[in-house]
Design a protein around this motif. Structure first.
Motif, PDB file in Angstrom:
ATOM      1  N   VAL A 109       0.686  -1.093  -0.082  1.00 43.70           N
ATOM      2  CA  VAL A 109      -0.044   0.150   0.091  1.00 43.70           C
ATOM      3  C   VAL A 109       0.974   1.396   0.030  1.00 43.70           C
ATOM      4  N   LYS A 110       2.052   1.228   0.757  1.00 38.78           N
ATOM      5  CA  LYS A 110       3.011   2.144   0.843  1.00 38.78           C
ATOM      6  C   LYS A 110       3.592   2.712  -0.690  1.00 38.78           C
ATOM      7  N   MET A 111       3.496   1.474  -1.428  1.00 37.44           N
ATOM      8  CA  MET A 111       4.159   1.565  -2.666  1.00 37.44           C
ATOM      9  C   MET A 111       3.317   2.073  -3.735  1.00 37.44           C
ATOM     10  N   ALA A 112       1.778   2.001  -3.473  1.00 36.35           N
ATOM     11  CA  ALA A 112       0.705   2.331  -4.305  1.00 36.35           C
ATOM     12  C   ALA A 112       0.527   3.957  -4.074  1.00 36.35           C
ATOM     13  N   VAL A 113       1.047   4.627  -2.827  1.00 36.95           N
ATOM     14  CA  VAL A 113       0.545   5.847  -2.461  1.00 36.95           C
ATOM     15  C   VAL A 113       1.168   6.841  -3.721  1.00 36.95           C
ATOM     16  N   SER A 114       2.291   6.685  -4.490  1.00 35.80           N
ATOM     17  CA  SER A 114       2.904   7.634  -5.264  1.00 35.80           C
ATOM     18  C   SER A 114       2.083   7.316  -6.593  1.00 35.80           C
ATOM     19  N   GLU A 115       1.395   6.083  -6.820  1.00 31.04           N
ATOM     20  CA  GLU A 115       0.634   5.730  -8.178  1.00 31.04           C
ATOM     21  C   GLU A 115      -0.638   6.135  -8.158  1.00 31.04           C
ATOM     22  N   LEU A 116      -1.314   6.506  -7.069  1.00 31.82           N
ATOM     23  CA  LEU A 116      -2.564   6.910  -6.913  1.00 31.82           C
ATOM     24  C   LEU A 116      -2.760   8.597  -7.293  1.00 31.82           C
ATOM     25  N   THR A 117      -3.584   8.633  -8.187  1.00 33.28           N
ATOM     26  CA  THR A 117      -3.559   9.926  -8.786  1.00 33.28           C
ATOM     27  C   THR A 117      -4.927  10.961  -8.040  1.00 33.28           C
ATOM     28  N   GLY A 118      -5.648  10.062  -7.625  1.00 36.27           N
ATOM     29  CA  GLY A 118      -6.770  10.871  -6.908  1.00 36.27           C
ATOM     30  C   GLY A 118      -6.552  11.205  -5.424  1.00 36.27           C
ATOM     31  N   GLN A 119      -7.414  11.656  -4.727  1.00 38.54           N
ATOM     32  CA  GLN A 119      -7.370  12.462  -3.379  1.00 38.54           C
ATOM     33  C   GLN A 119      -8.222  11.236  -2.497  1.00 38.54           C
ATOM     34  N   ARG A 120      -9.360  11.128  -2.831  1.00 36.07           N
ATOM     35  CA  ARG A 120     -10.551  10.182  -2.432  1.00 36.07           C
ATOM     36  C   ARG A 120     -10.258   8.927  -3.036  1.00 36.07           C
ATOM     37  N   ILE A 121      -9.924   7.805  -2.082  1.00 39.82           N
ATOM     38  CA  ILE A 121      -9.667   6.717  -2.724  1.00 39.82           C
ATOM     39  C   ILE A 121     -10.702   5.544  -1.985  1.00 39.82           C
ATOM     40  N   GLY A 122     -11.259   4.598  -2.911  1.00 37.58           N
ATOM     41  CA  GLY A 122     -12.260   3.619  -2.218  1.00 37.58           C
ATOM     42  C   GLY A 122     -11.192   2.431  -2.149  1.00 37.58           C
TER      43      GLY A 122
END
Length: 331
Positions: A109-122
């Motif tokens: 999940v830490k790895m995913a932080v930089s790849e998530l482009t949105g602010q509100r994540i489901g």
């Protein structure tokens, strides 16, 4: 970590249930990914309890797919890998062993932080990881993301849980995108198709990230629809499995076909395979059984296999732009 170490099969609990109930004949039902574990589990249970163990050899595609025949031959049965559905009152003999993963999710999940482009994540997952969703949310919040873990409809046992046929826990209009915790492709693809939003897959087993790409599936579905546009005779497939049987829908589709001067026949069966359908000479099939069937088995049937929504497009009842993923929903 081996498969046996990665999942909790709750063997101590199973042993206690067998002893407490006094069961002499016990059934075990596993999904395909866990079947290889069944002989060792059966041997251990027999040694600990003295009960005779019967292992289901039938395919198992979900909690909708209870081996009803086996329940008639056993005192109790343990169904592995799924949470109960709203319509699993098929037998009081069945105990659901959810087989939760013990793999840590925080790193991926830490790895995913930089790849998530949105602010509100489901945040979503299968039952194997739903108990880790709060951990995933805490990691995202530490990095400034807003997190949403939504409940689903009556078929969904836990907030954030998605099934291969039900994505109601991913229906939050306020989410910018979704993070799926797990290793499979079909569930996140289904969410992507159902919500039209980006879905990032965080695989905790190999610590890898990938994006659910529904473009190939959409091309395949468009091709199936195109091949069915001139069809005159349809076979409407209905599963006899308790959690998949949608006879009312099949009857509705048959009536719809008649209204458009098309011939349609309702075909009922337990296991739907290309071989089972080979002798039915129709121009196209319409699947009301497990929604995964039309997608996973695309190209394997001798005639195109449509979903109910695609059938509506073929008949002109629905526009191409209104194509949605078939789901089995609950109240």
């Amino acid at each position: 970590m081996s498969e046996g170490e990665a999942f909790d099969f709750q063997l101590d609990y199973i042993i206690s249930v067998i002893k407490d109930t006094g069961a002499k004949v016990v059934g075990l039902q596993f999904p395909e990914g866990f079947k290889r574990r069944s002989p060792a589990i059966a041997s251990g249970l027999e040694e600990e309890t003295g009960a005779r163990i019967l292992i289901s050899g039938n395919p198992c595609f979900g909690a909708c797919d209870i081996d009803v025949a086996l329940t008639e031959d056993v005192d109790i049965m343990f169904h592995f890998g799924h949470a109960p559905l709203d319509d699993n009152a098929v037998s009081r003999k069945v105990y659901f062993i959810e087989t939760r993963s013990v793999v840590e999710v925080r790193d991926v999940v830490k790895m995913a932080v930089s790849e998530l482009t949105g602010q509100r994540i489901g945040i979503i997952s299968t039952v194997q990881h739903v108990h880790k969703l709060d951990d995933a949310a805490s990691v995202l919040k530490e990095h400034g993301k807003e997190c949403v873990i939504c409940g689903g409809d009556g078929k969904i046992a836990y907030p954030g849980q998605v099934l291969g046929c039900n994505f109601s826990a991913a229906r939050n209009e306020e989410c910018d995108e979704y993070l799926y915790i797990g290793s499979g492709q079909f569930h996140p693809l289904g969410v992507s198709l159902a919500t039209k939003k980006r879905v990032l897959i965080a695989d905790p087993f190999v610590n890898e990230l990938r994006e659910a790409d529904s473009s190939k599936v959409l091309r395949q579905r468009s091709a199936v629809i195109a091949k069915s546009l001139d069809a005159d005779v349809f076979g409407i497939v209905v599963s006899c499995k308790p959690g998949q049987k949608r006879m009312e829908l099949a009857v509705k589709l048959k009536k719809m076909a008649k209204e458009h001067d098309k011939e349609a026949h309702i075909l009922t069966m337990d296991l739907v395979t290309p071989d089972q359908l080979l002798q039915f000479k129709v121009d196209a099939f319409v699947n009301t059984a497990c929604p995964r069937l039309a997608v996973d088995e695309v190209g394997r049937f001798h005639a195109p296999m449509l979903t109910p929504m695609e059938f509506e497009i073929v008949l002109g009842q629905r526009q191409w732009e209104e194509l949605v993923f078939d789901e089995i929903t609950g109240e």
